[in-house]
Design a protein around this motif. Structure first.
Motif, PDB file in Angstrom:
ATOM      1  N   LEU A  89      -5.072  41.882 -51.493  1.00 45.64           N
ATOM      2  CA  LEU A  89      -4.818  40.761 -50.431  1.00 45.64           C
ATOM      3  C   LEU A  89      -3.342  40.457 -49.776  1.00 45.64           C
ATOM      4  O   LEU A  89      -3.133  40.371 -48.709  1.00 45.64           O
ATOM      5  N   ALA A  90      -2.345  40.967 -50.679  1.00 45.92           N
ATOM      6  CA  ALA A  90      -1.106  41.187 -50.207  1.00 45.92           C
ATOM      7  C   ALA A  90      -0.952  42.169 -49.090  1.00 45.92           C
ATOM      8  O   ALA A  90      -0.264  41.767 -48.245  1.00 45.92           O
ATOM      9  N   LYS A  91      -1.639  43.360 -49.183  1.00 42.98           N
ATOM     10  CA  LYS A  91      -1.797  44.232 -47.978  1.00 42.98           C
ATOM     11  C   LYS A  91      -2.126  43.407 -46.735  1.00 42.98           C
ATOM     12  O   LYS A  91      -1.767  43.722 -45.733  1.00 42.98           O
ATOM     13  N   LYS A  92      -3.444  42.953 -46.768  1.00 41.88           N
ATOM     14  CA  LYS A  92      -3.789  42.169 -45.609  1.00 41.88           C
ATOM     15  C   LYS A  92      -2.927  41.157 -45.150  1.00 41.88           C
ATOM     16  O   LYS A  92      -2.840  40.905 -43.762  1.00 41.88           O
ATOM     17  N   GLN A  93      -2.075  40.227 -45.784  1.00 41.53           N
ATOM     18  CA  GLN A  93      -1.279  39.471 -45.432  1.00 41.53           C
ATOM     19  C   GLN A  93      -0.075  40.318 -44.605  1.00 41.53           C
ATOM     20  O   GLN A  93       0.513  39.849 -43.568  1.00 41.53           O
ATOM     21  N   LYS A  94       0.234  41.360 -45.327  1.00 38.11           N
ATOM     22  CA  LYS A  94       1.387  42.147 -44.609  1.00 38.11           C
ATOM     23  C   LYS A  94       1.012  42.668 -43.204  1.00 38.11           C
ATOM     24  O   LYS A  94       1.943  42.974 -42.332  1.00 38.11           O
ATOM     25  N   THR A  95      -0.447  42.770 -43.082  1.00 40.20           N
ATOM     26  CA  THR A  95      -0.762  43.463 -41.539  1.00 40.20           C
ATOM     27  C   THR A  95      -1.158  42.183 -40.657  1.00 40.20           C
ATOM     28  O   THR A  95      -1.660  42.560 -39.694  1.00 40.20           O
ATOM     29  N   ASP A  96      -1.001  41.224 -41.073  1.00 40.56           N
ATOM     30  CA  ASP A  96      -1.057  39.908 -40.162  1.00 40.56           C
ATOM     31  C   ASP A  96      -2.615  39.660 -39.996  1.00 40.56           C
ATOM     32  O   ASP A  96      -2.745  38.953 -38.945  1.00 40.56           O
ATOM     33  N   GLU A  97      -3.372  40.231 -40.856  1.00 44.77           N
ATOM     34  CA  GLU A  97      -4.619  39.755 -41.041  1.00 44.77           C
ATOM     35  C   GLU A  97      -4.842  38.378 -41.127  1.00 44.77           C
ATOM     36  O   GLU A  97      -4.075  37.848 -42.098  1.00 44.77           O
ATOM     37  N   GLU A  98      -5.762  37.483 -40.673  1.00 44.39           N
ATOM     38  CA  GLU A  98      -5.717  36.221 -41.315  1.00 44.39           C
ATOM     39  C   GLU A  98      -6.445  36.157 -42.554  1.00 44.39           C
ATOM     40  O   GLU A  98      -7.273  36.660 -42.882  1.00 44.39           O
ATOM     41  N   VAL A  99      -5.547  35.595 -43.421  1.00 43.14           N
ATOM     42  CA  VAL A  99      -5.918  35.388 -44.864  1.00 43.14           C
ATOM     43  C   VAL A  99      -6.014  33.808 -45.137  1.00 43.14           C
ATOM     44  O   VAL A  99      -4.745  33.164 -45.089  1.00 43.14           O
ATOM     45  N   ASN A 100      -7.138  33.249 -45.473  1.00 34.68           N
ATOM     46  CA  ASN A 100      -7.197  31.774 -45.940  1.00 34.68           C
ATOM     47  C   ASN A 100      -7.112  31.833 -47.258  1.00 34.68           C
ATOM     48  O   ASN A 100      -8.542  32.213 -47.856  1.00 34.68           O
ATOM     49  N   VAL A 101      -6.203  31.378 -47.923  1.00 33.64           N
ATOM     50  CA  VAL A 101      -6.249  31.217 -49.285  1.00 33.64           C
ATOM     51  C   VAL A 101      -6.320  29.674 -49.986  1.00 33.64           C
ATOM     52  O   VAL A 101      -5.666  28.786 -49.383  1.00 33.64           O
ATOM     53  N   ILE A 102      -7.267  29.500 -50.987  1.00 37.14           N
ATOM     54  CA  ILE A 102      -7.376  28.158 -51.479  1.00 37.14           C
ATOM     55  C   ILE A 102      -6.810  28.293 -52.935  1.00 37.14           C
ATOM     56  O   ILE A 102      -7.209  29.026 -53.658  1.00 37.14           O
ATOM     57  N   ASP A 103      -5.868  27.453 -53.337  1.00 35.56           N
ATOM     58  CA  ASP A 103      -5.291  27.360 -54.593  1.00 35.56           C
ATOM     59  C   ASP A 103      -5.931  26.177 -55.422  1.00 35.56           C
ATOM     60  O   ASP A 103      -5.743  25.065 -54.891  1.00 35.56           O
ATOM     61  N   VAL A 104      -6.605  26.360 -56.314  1.00 30.79           N
ATOM     62  CA  VAL A 104      -7.228  25.406 -56.963  1.00 30.79           C
ATOM     63  C   VAL A 104      -6.723  24.962 -58.365  1.00 30.79           C
ATOM     64  O   VAL A 104      -7.141  24.196 -59.053  1.00 30.79           O
ATOM     65  N   ARG A 105      -5.414  25.339 -58.568  1.00 29.13           N
ATOM     66  CA  ARG A 105      -4.681  24.975 -59.838  1.00 29.13           C
ATOM     67  C   ARG A 105      -4.019  23.663 -59.568  1.00 29.13           C
ATOM     68  O   ARG A 105      -4.272  22.950 -58.775  1.00 29.13           O
ATOM     69  N   GLU A 106      -3.732  22.808 -60.745  1.00 34.22           N
ATOM     70  CA  GLU A 106      -3.235  21.571 -60.698  1.00 34.22           C
ATOM     71  C   GLU A 106      -1.557  21.649 -59.955  1.00 34.22           C
ATOM     72  O   GLU A 106      -1.080  22.544 -59.860  1.00 34.22           O
ATOM     73  N   ASP A 107      -1.195  20.197 -59.730  1.00 29.16           N
ATOM     74  CA  ASP A 107      -0.102  19.937 -58.913  1.00 29.16           C
ATOM     75  C   ASP A 107       1.163  20.946 -59.623  1.00 29.16           C
ATOM     76  O   ASP A 107       1.970  21.564 -59.028  1.00 29.16           O
ATOM     77  N   GLU A 108       1.151  20.510 -61.021  1.00 28.87           N
ATOM     78  CA  GLU A 108       2.335  21.096 -61.898  1.00 28.87           C
ATOM     79  C   GLU A 108       2.529  22.637 -61.650  1.00 28.87           C
ATOM     80  O   GLU A 108       3.410  23.287 -61.815  1.00 28.87           O
ATOM     81  N   GLU A 109       1.079  23.173 -61.695  1.00 30.62           N
ATOM     82  CA  GLU A 109       1.203  24.644 -61.753  1.00 30.62           C
ATOM     83  C   GLU A 109       1.611  25.047 -60.175  1.00 30.62           C
ATOM     84  O   GLU A 109       2.270  26.099 -60.121  1.00 30.62           O
ATOM     85  N   VAL A 110       1.215  24.340 -59.223  1.00 27.01           N
ATOM     86  CA  VAL A 110       1.401  24.973 -57.809  1.00 27.01           C
ATOM     87  C   VAL A 110       2.919  24.681 -57.528  1.00 27.01           C
ATOM     88  O   VAL A 110       3.759  25.382 -56.836  1.00 27.01           O
ATOM     89  N   ALA A 111       3.404  23.759 -58.278  1.00 29.08           N
ATOM     90  CA  ALA A 111       4.986  23.443 -58.228  1.00 29.08           C
ATOM     91  C   ALA A 111       5.903  24.494 -58.414  1.00 29.08           C
ATOM     92  O   ALA A 111       7.039  24.741 -58.119  1.00 29.08           O
ATOM     93  N   GLN A 112       5.406  25.519 -59.228  1.00 26.15           N
ATOM     94  CA  GLN A 112       6.219  26.783 -59.777  1.00 26.15           C
ATOM     95  C   GLN A 112       5.755  28.018 -58.978  1.00 26.15           C
ATOM     96  O   GLN A 112       6.487  28.758 -59.097  1.00 26.15           O
ATOM     97  N   GLY A 113       5.114  27.623 -57.715  1.00 32.67           N
ATOM     98  CA  GLY A 113       4.943  28.757 -56.883  1.00 32.67           C
ATOM     99  C   GLY A 113       3.504  29.039 -56.543  1.00 32.67           C
ATOM    100  O   GLY A 113       2.706  28.855 -57.231  1.00 32.67           O
ATOM    101  N   LYS A 114       3.480  29.405 -55.107  1.00 34.20           N
ATOM    102  CA  LYS A 114       1.873  29.811 -54.888  1.00 34.20           C
ATOM    103  C   LYS A 114       2.300  30.780 -53.735  1.00 34.20           C
ATOM    104  O   LYS A 114       3.097  31.313 -53.343  1.00 34.20           O
ATOM    105  N   ILE A 115       0.960  31.359 -53.397  1.00 35.62           N
ATOM    106  CA  ILE A 115       0.578  32.406 -52.546  1.00 35.62           C
ATOM    107  C   ILE A 115       1.113  31.743 -51.180  1.00 35.62           C
ATOM    108  O   ILE A 115       0.817  30.566 -50.845  1.00 35.62           O
ATOM    109  N   PRO A 116       2.023  32.524 -50.320  1.00 34.79           N
ATOM    110  CA  PRO A 116       2.601  31.870 -49.128  1.00 34.79           C
ATOM    111  C   PRO A 116       1.394  31.569 -48.088  1.00 34.79           C
ATOM    112  O   PRO A 116       0.391  32.434 -48.193  1.00 34.79           O
TER     113      PRO A 116
END
Length: 98
Positions: free
Chosen positions: A9-36
């Motif tokens: 997935l990181a490779k797809k992002q680096k090639t500017d391929e359209e990558v739609n990511v949904i993060d289903v973690r809770e707010d406090e987990e996402v606050a610690q960082g997420k996929i760009p």
């Protein structure tokens, strides 16, 4: 259920391929960082917020370790969405992409 490895997935992002990511973690987990560029929709809200997603788009789903995202993939696939689970979740993402 389809799965993708974090490094793929990181490779797809680096090639500017359209990558739609949904993060289903809770707010406090996402606050610690997420996929760009990831869209945050906690698992408990996925059915209520499904109208925020484009059924013609392809989505990758992530959580902490892969369990909740797997459940989200099942829910979204049942509604007709084309989805792939990110294997190992954010734990694997951090290990593979740093």
């Amino acid at each position: 259920m389809k799965e993708i490895q974090p490094q793929q997935l990181a490779k797809k992002q680096k090639t500017d391929e359209e990558v739609n990511v949904i993060d289903v973690r809770e707010d406090e987990e996402v606050a610690q960082g997420k996929i760009p560029g990831a869209k945050h929709i906690p698992l408990g809200q996925i059915t209520d917020r499904i109208n925020e997603l484009d059924e013609n788009s392809y989505y990758y789903v992530v959580c902490r370790s892969g369990g909740r995202s797997g459940r989200a993939c099942e829910i979204l696939a049942a509604k007709g969405f084309d989805v792939t689970n990110i294997a190992g979740g954010m734990l694997a993402w951090e290990d593979e992409t740093e």
